[in-house]
Design an enzyme around this catalytic site. Sequence first.
Site, PDB file in Angstrom:
ATOM      1  N   LYS A  62       0.809  -1.222   0.000  1.00 23.69           N
ATOM      2  CA  LYS A  62       0.000   0.000   0.000  1.00 23.69           C
ATOM      3  C   LYS A  62       0.844   1.275   0.000  1.00 23.69           C
ATOM      4  O   LYS A  62       0.375   2.341  -0.429  1.00 23.69           O
ATOM      5  CB  LYS A  62      -0.937  -0.006   1.211  1.00 23.69           C
ATOM      6  CG  LYS A  62      -2.106  -0.969   1.104  1.00 23.69           C
ATOM      7  CD  LYS A  62      -3.136  -0.458   0.114  1.00 23.69           C
ATOM      8  CE  LYS A  62      -4.410  -1.272   0.158  1.00 23.69           C
ATOM      9  NZ  LYS A  62      -5.443  -0.749  -0.752  1.00 23.69           N
ATOM     10  N   SER A 315       1.139  -9.802  -0.462  1.00 24.21           N
ATOM     11  CA  SER A 315       0.808  -8.374  -0.437  1.00 24.21           C
ATOM     12  C   SER A 315       1.003  -7.708   0.917  1.00 24.21           C
ATOM     13  O   SER A 315       1.074  -6.473   0.994  1.00 24.21           O
ATOM     14  CB  SER A 315      -0.636  -8.166  -0.897  1.00 24.21           C
ATOM     15  OG  SER A 315      -1.524  -8.895  -0.076  1.00 24.21           O
TER      16      SER A 315
END
Length: 514
Positions: A62, A315
């Site tokens: 992110k 991720s």
Amino acid sequence: MAKFYRLPEAPGAAEYLHAVLCSPVYEIVQVTPLQKMKKISARFDNAIFVKREDHHQVHSFKLRGAYTMIAKLTKEQKAHGVVTASAGNHAQGVALSASMLGIKSIIVMPVFTTDLKVDAVREFGGETYLYGNNFDEAKIKAIELSQQKGYHFVPPFDHPEIIAGQGTVAMELLQQDAHLDRVFVPVGGGGLAAGIAVLIKQLMPQIKVVGVESKDSDCLRAALKAGKPVELRRVGLFAEGVAVKRIGKETFRLCEKYLDDLVTVDSDAICSAMKDIFEDIRAVAEPSGALALAGMKKYIHEHNIKEERLAHILSGSNVNFHGLRYVSERCELGEQREALMAVTIPEKRGSFLKFCQALNGRIVTECNYRYSDAENACIFVGVRLTKGLKERASIMMQLINYDYKVIDLSDDEVAKLHVRYMIGGRPSKLLCERLFSFEFPEAPGALLKFLQKLSVYWNISLFHYRSHGTDYGRVLAAFEINNHEPCFEKYFTELGYGWHDEENNQAFRLFLSN
């Protein structure tokens, strides 16, 4: 001062390519490793690689999108500061990005966000603003603050600059291994999948890009079916990093055009993938971080893929430690290494011994039983598997051939989450009751709200609460009620909790009801 290429609204593929290649993210991040997973490669007869996005300072990808967007703000916008709403990885990405650029950041987080997450945002330099009972309420407040105070709102996924920032993952992948056959990408709001797909399809279109969704939050699948973004009625929160009700407008446009395929997996498969990652590279992924590997494993099996070069995106690794208990319990089921069954055996001496002998040496992993009938006993039993689904079916047939009545509970969520911990309790009188499952927020007053709303009108005849380390817990509850009370479900809706009617659940009928 550096001048950045700014994307227009709904950019074309070439514009996205330009933006990714000129991304400012390397002012704050380093190229993350592409690491071979030797054990799982040998197991699946493919060369399998993992892109280690857990290596960032905020332990998730992110940071790429957040920094890209914030760095490209105008001088005036930066002077006003930025605001976002998030209780997860995006919050930390915005806080660190703003801090590195000398910009004020306000992160609106739901009131009941865990201290661990709030403290992480503060450590990265963000100012936390606790508001609302859920993400949607926090987002409304964040947008309100941006309008009232002039802060620039930084969305978690649905913005061209965010998408371009996430696309740098694909640029690195192609530089690290230009011979990949397929790349598997987790899908929540779609920012990462859109960024990776649009870049790969411009540079090396022969590489297939496969999106992976959690079955409990498959907003992209729903959008593809409808032909436009639609809102899911509810989402499961185990893989909270991808627990998105509605995919973004721009991310959907790109995913629909550039993704080659889409696969969904359940929570058990995600738990199994988390275990695979730990055993292979000693990394502890968060559930959404292991989602792509879970999808890859399913895809390999369904499409009989052999001798290919496959990559998946780890991720993030912002895992809640307490959630690992749930992962440990469920990973064997996800890997098809355990079967759960309800088996009826005679209520007499030596019956359980004979049942174990009928298993022909297979290991019993769990057995729950309490006397309830003079003629027959129903046992809840777990059996270790070595050959997956085929062996499970074989065991079922084998026990049926021994004249046992057998029901497979391996895919029964109520049995796995609640009933296995409750066996031994049955009502002493005949009850007219209905069974429901709920998702409860892990928040002060949530249980009290539930009881105040419902127990005033109906007697609660069964209650089991189970937390698995996220911001939500699971409740199984039965109420003394007939089947013709129209107000009952109306009260559930007013509560605002996710709920499901479990009236026909076999495990409940076998082990807990009259």
